[in-house]
Design a protein around this motif. Sequence first.
Motif, PDB file in Angstrom:
ATOM      1  N   UNK A 160      -3.467   5.116   6.011  1.00 30.39           N
ATOM      2  CA  UNK A 160      -2.682   5.085   7.068  1.00 30.39           C
ATOM      3  C   UNK A 160      -1.460   4.303   6.812  1.00 30.39           C
ATOM      4  N   UNK A 161      -0.221   5.126   7.061  1.00 29.25           N
ATOM      5  CA  UNK A 161       1.130   4.557   6.896  1.00 29.25           C
ATOM      6  C   UNK A 161       1.656   4.311   8.211  1.00 29.25           C
ATOM      7  N   UNK A 162       2.027   3.089   8.414  1.00 32.85           N
ATOM      8  CA  UNK A 162       2.817   2.855   9.572  1.00 32.85           C
ATOM      9  C   UNK A 162       4.275   2.809   9.317  1.00 32.85           C
ATOM     10  N   UNK A 163       4.819   3.582   9.922  1.00 31.98           N
ATOM     11  CA  UNK A 163       6.382   3.728   9.747  1.00 31.98           C
ATOM     12  C   UNK A 163       7.287   3.224  11.167  1.00 31.98           C
ATOM     13  N   UNK A 164       8.453   3.541  11.000  1.00 31.09           N
ATOM     14  CA  UNK A 164       9.624   2.604  11.919  1.00 31.09           C
ATOM     15  C   UNK A 164       9.031   3.311  13.327  1.00 31.09           C
ATOM     16  N   UNK A 165       8.833   4.743  13.409  1.00 24.42           N
ATOM     17  CA  UNK A 165       8.849   5.338  14.573  1.00 24.42           C
ATOM     18  C   UNK A 165       7.573   6.280  14.626  1.00 24.42           C
ATOM     19  N   UNK A 166       6.495   6.175  13.887  1.00 25.47           N
ATOM     20  CA  UNK A 166       5.299   7.049  13.505  1.00 25.47           C
ATOM     21  C   UNK A 166       4.388   6.382  12.597  1.00 25.47           C
ATOM     22  N   UNK A 222      -3.241  15.788   6.107  1.00 26.91           N
ATOM     23  CA  UNK A 222      -1.976  14.679   6.421  1.00 26.91           C
ATOM     24  C   UNK A 222      -1.721  15.091   7.909  1.00 26.91           C
ATOM     25  N   UNK A 223      -1.844  14.031   8.554  1.00 25.96           N
ATOM     26  CA  UNK A 223      -1.610  13.956  10.121  1.00 25.96           C
ATOM     27  C   UNK A 223      -0.503  13.242  10.413  1.00 25.96           C
ATOM     28  N   UNK A 224       0.469  13.620  11.039  1.00 24.42           N
ATOM     29  CA  UNK A 224       1.372  12.624  11.404  1.00 24.42           C
ATOM     30  C   UNK A 224       1.238  12.285  13.048  1.00 24.42           C
ATOM     31  N   UNK A 225       1.370  11.360  13.408  1.00 29.53           N
ATOM     32  CA  UNK A 225       1.119  10.616  14.781  1.00 29.53           C
ATOM     33  C   UNK A 225       2.231   9.905  15.256  1.00 29.53           C
ATOM     34  N   UNK A 226       2.722  10.394  16.379  1.00 29.62           N
ATOM     35  CA  UNK A 226       4.070  10.063  17.122  1.00 29.62           C
ATOM     36  C   UNK A 226       3.623   9.043  18.024  1.00 29.62           C
ATOM     37  N   UNK A 227       4.403   7.899  18.305  1.00 29.38           N
ATOM     38  CA  UNK A 227       4.154   7.047  19.320  1.00 29.38           C
ATOM     39  C   UNK A 227       3.198   6.053  19.004  1.00 29.38           C
ATOM     40  N   UNK A 228       2.347   5.181  20.008  1.00 28.70           N
ATOM     41  CA  UNK A 228       1.559   4.373  19.738  1.00 28.70           C
ATOM     42  C   UNK A 228       0.334   4.779  19.204  1.00 28.70           C
ATOM     43  N   UNK A 229      -0.282   4.111  18.508  1.00 29.59           N
ATOM     44  CA  UNK A 229      -1.706   4.473  17.716  1.00 29.59           C
ATOM     45  C   UNK A 229      -2.527   3.281  18.098  1.00 29.59           C
ATOM     46  N   UNK A 230      -3.823   3.494  18.296  1.00 26.95           N
ATOM     47  CA  UNK A 230      -4.716   2.378  18.469  1.00 26.95           C
ATOM     48  C   UNK A 230      -5.544   2.388  16.926  1.00 26.95           C
ATOM     49  N   UNK A 231      -5.270   1.490  16.233  1.00 27.08           N
ATOM     50  CA  UNK A 231      -5.772   1.747  14.832  1.00 27.08           C
ATOM     51  C   UNK A 231      -7.197   1.503  14.709  1.00 27.08           C
ATOM     52  N   UNK A 232      -7.749   0.514  15.801  1.00 33.93           N
ATOM     53  CA  UNK A 232      -9.117   0.255  15.832  1.00 33.93           C
ATOM     54  C   UNK A 232      -9.909   1.592  16.252  1.00 33.93           C
ATOM     55  N   UNK A 233      -9.469   2.397  17.309  1.00 33.35           N
ATOM     56  CA  UNK A 233      -9.889   3.526  17.896  1.00 33.35           C
ATOM     57  C   UNK A 233      -9.931   4.619  16.613  1.00 33.35           C
ATOM     58  N   UNK A 234      -9.106   4.796  15.769  1.00 27.83           N
ATOM     59  CA  UNK A 234      -8.948   5.373  14.777  1.00 27.83           C
ATOM     60  C   UNK A 234      -9.919   5.215  13.815  1.00 27.83           C
ATOM     61  N   UNK A 275      -1.075   0.953   5.141  1.00 29.17           N
ATOM     62  CA  UNK A 275       0.250   0.462   4.678  1.00 29.17           C
ATOM     63  C   UNK A 275       1.155   0.289   5.587  1.00 29.17           C
ATOM     64  N   UNK A 276       1.900  -0.850   5.501  1.00 36.24           N
ATOM     65  CA  UNK A 276       2.918  -0.786   6.475  1.00 36.24           C
ATOM     66  C   UNK A 276       4.288  -0.833   5.769  1.00 36.24           C
ATOM     67  N   UNK A 277       5.142   0.433   6.088  1.00 39.73           N
ATOM     68  CA  UNK A 277       6.345   0.835   5.416  1.00 39.73           C
ATOM     69  C   UNK A 277       7.313   0.208   6.478  1.00 39.73           C
ATOM     70  N   UNK A 278       7.140  -0.453   7.402  1.00 36.64           N
ATOM     71  CA  UNK A 278       8.020  -0.685   8.237  1.00 36.64           C
ATOM     72  C   UNK A 278       9.385  -1.394   7.770  1.00 36.64           C
ATOM     73  N   UNK A 279       9.099  -2.323   6.463  1.00 36.88           N
ATOM     74  CA  UNK A 279       9.855  -3.161   5.861  1.00 36.88           C
ATOM     75  C   UNK A 279      11.148  -2.436   5.010  1.00 36.88           C
TER      76      UNK A 279
END
Length: 167
Positions: free
Chosen positions: A96-102, A6-18, A58-62
């Motif tokens: 990959x989980x997209x959260x509000x802040x990470x 499990x890797x937590x990534x803070x800030x902007x993420x380039x999903x295509x590059x990942x 998986x978009x969890x921002x909602x």
Amino acid sequence: YHIPMVIEIQGHLNVDALQRSVNAVIHRHEALRTVFPCIDGQPVQEIAESRNCPLEIIDCRGLPVSEQDEIVRIRALDEQDRSFDLESGPLLRTCLFQMHDRFVLIMTIHHIISDGWSIGILRRELAEFYEAFRQNTLPLLPPLSLQYADFSEWQRTSIDGDRLRSQ
């Protein structure tokens, strides 16, 4: 026989590059492209020339912030119990989980193609590829002089007799 990472990534993420980075690491290491089909009732090692690993997003921002970590925790536990198809693969899954802040990346690898020591290598190379792809440059990783199958062959031919049976 699963190895979770499990890797937590803070800030902007380039999903295509990942996504490109995950596939580049898979292309670099034969073990990550290996499957074990049965031929005449015996498992054999088969290394694919190429293999990609889709990045499930998986978009969890909602969801309320209080529920986001729980969703990731439940999925990580589910990944440990979800079986792999050793015969056809892939033997690596990414989510990959997209959260509000990470972002939170979960990688699950079957132990037949990796071990705990190798996870550090995977993590470092994933970061190296990501930084290069994010900046539209080439990674500075040297070519691999050996693959795991080379080590296995050396081990098989150098250990014989009683020592081999004891292992």
